[in-house]
Design a protein around this motif. Sequence first.
Motif, mmCIF file in Angstrom:
data_model
loop_
_atom_site.group_PDB
_atom_site.id
_atom_site.type_symbol
_atom_site.label_atom_id
_atom_site.label_comp_id
_atom_site.label_asym_id
_atom_site.label_seq_id
_atom_site.Cartn_x
_atom_site.Cartn_y
_atom_site.Cartn_z
ATOM 1 N N ALA A 227 0.756 -1.068 -0.104
ATOM 2 C CA ALA A 227 0.079 -0.162 0.123
ATOM 3 C C ALA A 227 0.809 1.198 0.016
ATOM 4 C CB ALA A 227 -1.097 -0.045 1.188
ATOM 5 N N MET A 228 2.069 1.343 0.836
ATOM 6 C CA MET A 228 2.720 2.528 1.010
ATOM 7 C C MET A 228 3.384 2.679 -0.544
ATOM 8 S SD MET A 228 4.322 2.577 4.835
ATOM 9 C CE MET A 228 5.227 1.196 4.751
ATOM 10 N N THR A 229 4.053 1.400 -1.057
ATOM 11 C CA THR A 229 4.923 1.795 -2.422
ATOM 12 C C THR A 229 3.621 2.164 -3.453
ATOM 13 O OG1 THR A 229 5.918 -0.306 -1.618
ATOM 14 C CG2 THR A 229 5.853 0.305 -3.791
ATOM 15 N N CYS A 230 2.501 1.800 -3.545
ATOM 16 C CA CYS A 230 1.561 2.391 -4.483
ATOM 17 C C CYS A 230 1.161 3.873 -4.187
ATOM 18 C CB CYS A 230 0.443 1.509 -4.472
ATOM 19 S SG CYS A 230 0.318 -0.262 -4.968
ATOM 20 N N PHE A 231 1.147 4.133 -2.839
ATOM 21 C CA PHE A 231 0.819 5.645 -2.553
ATOM 22 C C PHE A 231 1.861 6.589 -3.098
ATOM 23 C CE2 PHE A 231 1.285 8.710 0.602
ATOM 24 C CZ PHE A 231 -0.076 9.540 0.453
ATOM 25 N N PHE A 232 3.232 5.939 -2.855
ATOM 26 C CA PHE A 232 4.429 6.981 -3.185
ATOM 27 C C PHE A 232 4.423 6.869 -4.592
ATOM 28 C CE2 PHE A 232 5.380 6.336 1.615
ATOM 29 C CZ PHE A 232 5.190 7.870 1.985
ATOM 30 N N PHE A 233 4.234 5.804 -5.155
ATOM 31 C CA PHE A 233 4.615 5.638 -6.655
ATOM 32 C C PHE A 233 3.480 6.482 -7.463
ATOM 33 C CE2 PHE A 233 3.736 3.765 -10.818
ATOM 34 C CZ PHE A 233 5.202 3.701 -11.495
ATOM 35 N N LEU A 234 2.293 6.531 -6.899
ATOM 36 C CA LEU A 234 1.311 7.245 -7.467
ATOM 37 C C LEU A 234 1.747 8.982 -7.505
ATOM 38 C CD1 LEU A 234 -1.680 7.868 -8.440
ATOM 39 C CD2 LEU A 234 -2.509 7.796 -6.068
ATOM 40 N N PHE A 235 2.160 9.345 -6.339
ATOM 41 C CA PHE A 235 2.671 10.789 -6.196
ATOM 42 C C PHE A 235 3.874 10.792 -7.157
ATOM 43 C CE2 PHE A 235 -0.278 10.762 -2.638
ATOM 44 C CZ PHE A 235 -0.841 12.469 -2.958
ATOM 45 N N SER A 236 4.597 9.783 -7.245
ATOM 46 C CA SER A 236 5.724 10.089 -7.993
ATOM 47 C C SER A 236 5.387 10.282 -9.494
ATOM 48 C CB SER A 236 6.741 8.831 -7.825
ATOM 49 O OG SER A 236 8.170 8.903 -8.677
ATOM 50 N N ALA A 237 4.470 9.537 -10.039
ATOM 51 C CA ALA A 237 4.043 9.751 -11.155
ATOM 52 C C ALA A 237 3.336 10.997 -11.433
ATOM 53 C CB ALA A 237 3.040 8.537 -11.813
ATOM 54 N N ILE A 238 2.449 11.546 -10.528
ATOM 55 C CA ILE A 238 1.830 12.928 -10.676
ATOM 56 C C ILE A 238 2.727 14.202 -10.853
ATOM 57 C CG2 ILE A 238 0.221 14.333 -9.477
ATOM 58 C CD1 ILE A 238 -1.333 11.892 -8.594
ATOM 59 N N MET A 239 3.829 13.886 -10.037
ATOM 60 C CA MET A 239 4.679 15.015 -9.597
ATOM 61 C C MET A 239 6.081 15.069 -10.563
ATOM 62 S SD MET A 239 3.389 16.716 -7.536
ATOM 63 C CE MET A 239 1.692 16.333 -6.539
#
Length: 455
Positions: free
Chosen positions: A102-114
């Motif tokens: 869950a944490m990996t998906c959360f931070f990967f999502l923001f990595s892609a957005i930013m």
Amino acid sequence: MGACLALCSIASCASCLCGSAPCLLCGCCPSSNNSTITRLIFSFFMLLGTMVSVIMILPGMEVELRKIPGFCQGGTAIPGLENQVNCDVIVGYKSVYRMCFAMTCFFFLFSAIMIGVRSSKDPRAGLQNGFWFFKFLILIGITVGAFFIPDGTFNTVWFYFGAVGSFIFILIQLILLIDFAHSWNKVWVGNAEDTDNKCWFAGLLSFTFIHYALAFTAVVLFYVYYTQPDDCTEHKVFISLNLIFCIIISIVSILPKIQEAQPHSGLLQASLISLYTMYVTWSAMTNNPNRKCNPSLLSLVSNVTTAEPSGEGTPGVVQWWDAQGIVGLVIFIFCTLYASIRSSSNTQVNKLMQTEEGGGSGGEGVVGEDGIRRAVDNEEEGVTYNYSFFHFHLCLASLYIMMTLTNWYQPDTSSQAMRSSMPAVWVKMSSSWLGLGLYLWTLIAPLMFPDREFN
């Protein structure tokens, strides 16, 4: 009147949770930069998930949960109420895998957005620096959904994702340690030259000696306890190679030409890297499934031989609280917090870490209309760190925590059992070799490319 004041206070907190980082932490860090506070909050999310994972894997948690009436399948039941929760999933290594997923998906999502954010004027910067309440809800939602993932091949596949991500994160840890040692050496040498106080030089010499003494002691202990005269060939090769490599980087760091090109390079950095290399070597050897070459720390202290057979051995219960796991957690916390507050003057490290040069220290703060001093938005002209890379770093950190808490053991999907595996050994050793190569490159690059700027 008291009720009205309470409602106003709650409304103010709610607006901060939905607003920017400077508003959220205005009382705690009134003179900090917006960029620093944002990184600290995201790191807090990371550390909070780590704490939850640690609690989930504690021994005896499943027994305690089964005592809750009407909660766990197979536990104490309440008449007329069917137990629905599979406690085998919400505790043990399976829960750690899902929490870190869950944490990996959360931070990967923001990595892609930013990707591509250049300043705080970008609309996405508002999402980066604010809306914390909704971010927390998103993280909770992903976490709850992760616990509904069926076992199947998830655990095995995610183990290999964790191994690859941890390999990269170990390299980032080494880069951060290089940066820390470089800044440490520069500050203390500067203090010695400015104040003409030789105690600063004595301190540098003392810490350098301590680092080398600990590294050499580790090598001796490795040869004594993790090798056998007629066995453990891999361990002998690992220890010998890393000892040779550490000697090489130590000699290279004090060569006259290197000192001329890199005035701040020296034995302090080399000693700290050598000590970290020995830690990674020890961590790798503790994952060897051959118990003859990998005695447990308890057996070494109590002088009791382990009866577990060599080779693949038998699966066992995860022991996350062993020495190498605890040391790994301490180093992880240090590197995560340092990455959140660092402002390096090392150009090479900045390029490797995708961080802008300089990055100022805390400002004076801005007083709002309500009279409250808030943090400074220091990114109007340009970001001080790469938003996307920072989230990618936390994404890799989530995978590293998963592997550390489960001792890099390969899961057995048919049970809660885990087993050591040689892939984990080779991942750690190869990361130590590549890390030493990166440090050596930072030393010799100015000589190989004199026309480029490396100061």
